[in-house]
Design a protein around this motif. Structure first.
Motif, PDB file in Angstrom:
ATOM      1  N   PHE A 183       0.803  -1.225   0.000  1.00  0.00           N
ATOM      2  CA  PHE A 183       0.000   0.000   0.000  1.00  0.00           C
ATOM      3  C   PHE A 183       0.840   1.280   0.000  1.00  0.00           C
ATOM      4  N   TYR A 184       2.163   1.150   0.092  1.00  0.00           N
ATOM      5  CA  TYR A 184       2.991   2.351   0.040  1.00  0.00           C
ATOM      6  C   TYR A 184       4.387   2.002  -0.443  1.00  0.00           C
ATOM      7  N   VAL A 185       4.939   2.876  -1.298  1.00  0.00           N
ATOM      8  CA  VAL A 185       6.310   2.748  -1.787  1.00  0.00           C
ATOM      9  C   VAL A 185       7.045   4.040  -1.452  1.00  0.00           C
ATOM     10  N   GLY A 186       8.267   3.918  -0.929  1.00  0.00           N
ATOM     11  CA  GLY A 186       9.030   5.108  -0.588  1.00  0.00           C
ATOM     12  C   GLY A 186      10.513   4.903  -0.813  1.00  0.00           C
ATOM     13  N   LYS A 187      11.243   5.983  -0.658  1.00  0.00           N
ATOM     14  CA  LYS A 187      12.707   5.937  -0.775  1.00  0.00           C
ATOM     15  C   LYS A 187      13.301   6.808   0.316  1.00  0.00           C
ATOM     16  N   GLY A 188      14.557   6.541   0.662  1.00  0.00           N
ATOM     17  CA  GLY A 188      15.192   7.365   1.673  1.00  0.00           C
ATOM     18  C   GLY A 188      16.524   6.783   2.114  1.00  0.00           C
ATOM     19  N   LYS A 189      16.991   7.291   3.230  1.00  0.00           N
ATOM     20  CA  LYS A 189      18.191   6.758   3.859  1.00  0.00           C
ATOM     21  C   LYS A 189      18.038   6.925   5.359  1.00  0.00           C
ATOM     22  N   GLY A 190      18.991   6.387   6.103  1.00  0.00           N
ATOM     23  CA  GLY A 190      18.873   6.459   7.556  1.00  0.00           C
ATOM     24  C   GLY A 190      17.638   5.711   8.022  1.00  0.00           C
ATOM     25  N   ASN A 191      16.858   6.340   8.902  1.00  0.00           N
ATOM     26  CA  ASN A 191      15.662   5.700   9.453  1.00  0.00           C
ATOM     27  C   ASN A 191      14.375   6.175   8.796  1.00  0.00           C
ATOM     28  N   ARG A 192      14.487   6.706   7.579  1.00  0.00           N
ATOM     29  CA  ARG A 192      13.312   7.204   6.876  1.00  0.00           C
ATOM     30  C   ARG A 192      12.209   6.151   6.778  1.00  0.00           C
ATOM     31  N   VAL A 193      12.559   4.890   6.589  1.00  0.00           N
ATOM     32  CA  VAL A 193      11.577   3.839   6.390  1.00  0.00           C
ATOM     33  C   VAL A 193      10.599   3.730   7.559  1.00  0.00           C
ATOM     34  N   PHE A 194      11.039   4.108   8.762  1.00  0.00           N
ATOM     35  CA  PHE A 194      10.187   3.965   9.946  1.00  0.00           C
ATOM     36  C   PHE A 194       9.328   5.205  10.219  1.00  0.00           C
ATOM     37  N   SER A 195       9.588   6.288   9.506  1.00  0.00           N
ATOM     38  CA  SER A 195       8.928   7.563   9.829  1.00  0.00           C
ATOM     39  C   SER A 195       7.414   7.515   9.641  1.00  0.00           C
ATOM     40  N   HIS A 196       6.918   6.634   8.772  1.00  0.00           N
ATOM     41  CA  HIS A 196       5.480   6.591   8.488  1.00  0.00           C
ATOM     42  C   HIS A 196       4.680   6.029   9.655  1.00  0.00           C
ATOM     43  N   LEU A 197       5.354   5.370  10.571  1.00  0.00           N
ATOM     44  CA  LEU A 197       4.645   4.797  11.711  1.00  0.00           C
ATOM     45  C   LEU A 197       4.122   5.874  12.656  1.00  0.00           C
ATOM     46  N   LYS A 198       4.659   7.095  12.524  1.00  0.00           N
ATOM     47  CA  LYS A 198       4.186   8.203  13.359  1.00  0.00           C
ATOM     48  C   LYS A 198       3.904   9.471  12.551  1.00  0.00           C
ATOM     49  N   ASP A 199       4.036   9.384  11.251  1.00  0.00           N
ATOM     50  CA  ASP A 199       3.784  10.523  10.371  1.00  0.00           C
ATOM     51  C   ASP A 199       2.283  10.687  10.180  1.00  0.00           C
ATOM     52  N   LEU A 200       1.770  11.910  10.399  1.00  0.00           N
ATOM     53  CA  LEU A 200       0.324  12.156  10.322  1.00  0.00           C
ATOM     54  C   LEU A 200      -0.072  12.963   9.093  1.00  0.00           C
ATOM     55  N   ASN A 201       0.812  13.073   8.104  1.00  0.00           N
ATOM     56  CA  ASN A 201       0.550  13.963   6.969  1.00  0.00           C
ATOM     57  C   ASN A 201      -0.220  13.304   5.827  1.00  0.00           C
ATOM     58  N   ASN A 202      -0.343  11.987   5.827  1.00  0.00           N
ATOM     59  CA  ASN A 202      -1.028  11.290   4.740  1.00  0.00           C
ATOM     60  C   ASN A 202      -2.153  10.467   5.363  1.00  0.00           C
ATOM     61  N   ARG A 203      -3.367  10.997   5.270  1.00  0.00           N
ATOM     62  CA  ARG A 203      -4.499  10.387   5.971  1.00  0.00           C
ATOM     63  C   ARG A 203      -4.775   8.973   5.493  1.00  0.00           C
ATOM     64  N   GLU A 204      -4.765   8.759   4.169  1.00  0.00           N
ATOM     65  CA  GLU A 204      -5.081   7.429   3.639  1.00  0.00           C
ATOM     66  C   GLU A 204      -4.065   6.403   4.101  1.00  0.00           C
ATOM     67  N   LYS A 205      -2.796   6.751   4.031  1.00  0.00           N
ATOM     68  CA  LYS A 205      -1.751   5.833   4.494  1.00  0.00           C
ATOM     69  C   LYS A 205      -1.880   5.579   5.990  1.00  0.00           C
ATOM     70  N   ASN A 206      -2.105   6.639   6.752  1.00  0.00           N
ATOM     71  CA  ASN A 206      -2.221   6.498   8.204  1.00  0.00           C
ATOM     72  C   ASN A 206      -3.414   5.631   8.586  1.00  0.00           C
ATOM     73  N   ASN A 207      -4.534   5.808   7.877  1.00  0.00           N
ATOM     74  CA  ASN A 207      -5.717   4.990   8.159  1.00  0.00           C
ATOM     75  C   ASN A 207      -5.453   3.521   7.884  1.00  0.00           C
ATOM     76  N   THR A 208      -4.704   3.249   6.819  1.00  0.00           N
ATOM     77  CA  THR A 208      -4.365   1.859   6.499  1.00  0.00           C
ATOM     78  C   THR A 208      -3.505   1.252   7.598  1.00  0.00           C
ATOM     79  N   ILE A 209      -2.508   2.001   8.058  1.00  0.00           N
ATOM     80  CA  ILE A 209      -1.646   1.522   9.146  1.00  0.00           C
ATOM     81  C   ILE A 209      -2.456   1.316  10.420  1.00  0.00           C
TER      82      ILE A 209
END
Length: 246
Positions: free
Chosen positions: A29-55
């Protein structure tokens, strides 16, 4: 579930592309790119409602989203962006919670081989008919449907009376002709479809028409018209073989 990498892991990963999926269905349901700990940021990121609702729905089942690194060891962000764009196009944005398609996916995403050849060979062609070149760079993507490309090309445009002199409208992406339409008539913005902004603006117009005859299409599609275009021009429209204001 761990929510951070060690310094040693970060150093080895460099830039990477990752995916989030439902642990029960395996659906990405989501594809991203980054470095460091970027991959974990979505677990507390509130900027994307659809993604957050899915999580949150996954959390409500007592589970965690499945997080996977799709590829890593990439030396720069530019490479990671291109890989991300290709993956989003492969899966289909409509199946994901990503807000936008991948970076420059119109160029670096999924593309049929002949169109890619046209993009890089850039065979120059000269237009003989009274026409309007319409740059659809903002809305274009390879693989879009015929109706999507038609609607992206036909409106809505701020254009003057000289529009009536044009016989054809060219859909142009990155200087390459993607389609040619024979113009049948022009209408005030919002008259024939209402999926664009600025409706009711008396200076904006849309056309209706159909694909040009095959001989015209074969002559121009896949060819470069960038020699007619000023890359720095703000106006996406360019008249060819039309004497303006006469």
């Amino acid at each position: 579930m761990k929510k951070a990498f060690s310094k040693e892991v970060i150093n080895q990963l460099k830039y990477y592309v990752y995916i989030y999926s439902d642990p029960e269905t395996g659906e990405i349901f989501y594809v991203g790119k980054g470095k460091g700990n970027r991959v974990f940021s979505h677990l507390k990121d509130l900027n994307n409602r659809e993604k957050n609702n899915t999580i949150q729905r996954i959390y409500d089942k007592g589970l965690n989203p499945k997080i996977e690194i799709l590829t890593h060891g990439l030396e720069d962000e530019h490479t990671a962006l291109k890989v991300e764009a290709a993956i989003i196009d492969l899966i289909g944005k409509e199946k994901l919670t990503n807000r936008v398609r991948g970076w420059q996916s119109g160029v670096f995403g999924r593309v049929e081989v002949n169109k890619l050849i046209s993009h890089y060979e850039r065979e120059k062609v000269y237009i003989c008919e009274p026409s309007i070149l319409i740059r659809v760079n903002r809305l274009f993507r390879y693989g879009m449907s015929d109706i999507e490309l038609y609607d992206a090309t036909r409106g809505i445009w701020r254009i003057g009376h000289d529009r009536e002199k044009a016989h054809f409208a060219f859909a142009v992406f990155d200087g390459i002709v993607q389609e040619v339409y024979e113009i049948q008539a022009w209408f005030k913005a919002g008259s024939t479809f209402n999926t664009r902004g600025s409706l009711g603006d008396n200076e904006r117009w849309e056309f209706v028409g159909h694909k040009a005859v095959q001989s015209i299409r074969e002559k121009y599609i896949g060819k470069s018209v960038e020699h007619y275009l000023n890359k720095n021009a703000q106006n996406p429209l360019k008249y060819v073989n039309i004497k303006e204001g006469s």
